[in-house]
Design a protein around this motif. Structure first.
Motif, PDB file in Angstrom:
ATOM      1  N   ALA A   1       0.760  -1.287  -0.037  1.00 38.05           N
ATOM      2  CA  ALA A   1      -0.071   0.094   0.066  1.00 38.05           C
ATOM      3  C   ALA A   1       0.905   1.201   0.063  1.00 38.05           C
ATOM      4  O   ALA A   1       0.696   2.241  -0.458  1.00 38.05           O
ATOM      5  CB  ALA A   1      -1.040  -0.163   1.333  1.00 38.05           C
ATOM      6  N   LEU A   2       1.914   1.232   0.740  1.00 35.99           N
ATOM      7  CA  LEU A   2       2.845   2.052   0.815  1.00 35.99           C
ATOM      8  C   LEU A   2       3.454   2.674  -0.514  1.00 35.99           C
ATOM      9  O   LEU A   2       3.699   3.755  -1.047  1.00 35.99           O
ATOM     10  CB  LEU A   2       4.004   2.052   1.769  1.00 35.99           C
ATOM     11  N   SER A   3       3.725   1.437  -1.201  1.00 37.11           N
ATOM     12  CA  SER A   3       4.422   1.639  -2.667  1.00 37.11           C
ATOM     13  C   SER A   3       3.627   2.208  -3.624  1.00 37.11           C
ATOM     14  O   SER A   3       3.833   3.036  -4.390  1.00 37.11           O
ATOM     15  CB  SER A   3       4.748   0.348  -3.234  1.00 37.11           C
ATOM     16  N   GLN A   4       2.145   1.747  -3.628  1.00 32.82           N
ATOM     17  CA  GLN A   4       1.241   2.285  -4.593  1.00 32.82           C
ATOM     18  C   GLN A   4       0.818   3.764  -4.200  1.00 32.82           C
ATOM     19  O   GLN A   4       0.896   4.504  -5.045  1.00 32.82           O
ATOM     20  CB  GLN A   4       0.010   1.480  -4.518  1.00 32.82           C
ATOM     21  N   ARG A   5       0.943   4.057  -2.822  1.00 34.56           N
ATOM     22  CA  ARG A   5       0.603   5.482  -2.603  1.00 34.56           C
ATOM     23  C   ARG A   5       1.612   6.287  -2.892  1.00 34.56           C
ATOM     24  O   ARG A   5       1.391   7.539  -3.460  1.00 34.56           O
ATOM     25  CB  ARG A   5       0.340   5.874  -1.150  1.00 34.56           C
TER      26      ARG A   5
ATOM     27  N   ASP B   1       4.249  -1.952 -11.218  1.00 31.85           N
ATOM     28  CA  ASP B   1       4.654  -2.004  -9.991  1.00 31.85           C
ATOM     29  C   ASP B   1       5.762  -1.377  -9.594  1.00 31.85           C
ATOM     30  O   ASP B   1       6.966  -1.454 -10.072  1.00 31.85           O
ATOM     31  CB  ASP B   1       4.509  -3.419  -9.182  1.00 31.85           C
ATOM     32  N   TRP B   2       5.844  -0.600  -8.343  1.00 28.88           N
ATOM     33  CA  TRP B   2       7.032  -0.030  -7.920  1.00 28.88           C
ATOM     34  C   TRP B   2       7.514  -0.748  -6.700  1.00 28.88           C
ATOM     35  O   TRP B   2       6.815  -1.372  -5.662  1.00 28.88           O
ATOM     36  CB  TRP B   2       6.724   1.536  -7.558  1.00 28.88           C
ATOM     37  N   VAL B   3       8.673  -0.644  -6.501  1.00 33.08           N
ATOM     38  CA  VAL B   3       9.383  -1.279  -5.208  1.00 33.08           C
ATOM     39  C   VAL B   3       9.927  -0.156  -4.341  1.00 33.08           C
ATOM     40  O   VAL B   3      10.589   0.783  -4.832  1.00 33.08           O
ATOM     41  CB  VAL B   3      10.600  -2.258  -5.566  1.00 33.08           C
TER      42      VAL B   3
END
Length: 98
Positions: free
Chosen positions: A21-25, A63-65
């Motif tokens: 969730a942190l990655s998406q935000r 997708d981000w890491v």
């Protein structure tokens, strides 16, 4: 973690927020700021019209890491962390104290 009804649900980890969730935000915030900068004309190195829109749309599909680690739980950890950013090498002290 907050539930949809506003209640609190315990999480099974050492992190305050779920990493995914942190990655998406983070991705959403960064891409939004870049879009705003493009609309305001603050991206002078843009090569062509519409190029940032296409690129930012692609970024939102990836997708981000995001690197995340558990929080600092003890006072010594907090002091060690702060010391790395508030102190410099001894030569910096000599320069400041002349």
């Amino acid at each position: 973690m907050l539930t949809g009804s506003g209640g609190w649900k315990a999480v099974r980890s050492n992190y305050l927020f779920p990493v995914r969730a942190l990655s998406q935000r983070y991705r959403w915030c960064l891409v939004s700021l870049l879009r705003e900068a493009y609309v305001a004309g603050e991206l002078p190195r843009v090569n062509g019209p519409g190029e940032p829109t296409i690129t930012l749309d692609r970024l939102m599909q990836q997708d981000w890491v995001v690197y995340s680690r558990s929080g600092l739980s003890e006072p010594k950890q907090v002091l060690d962390y702060l010391a790395r950013y508030t102190t410099g090498p001894p030569s910096a002290t000599r320069v400041c104290c002349r």
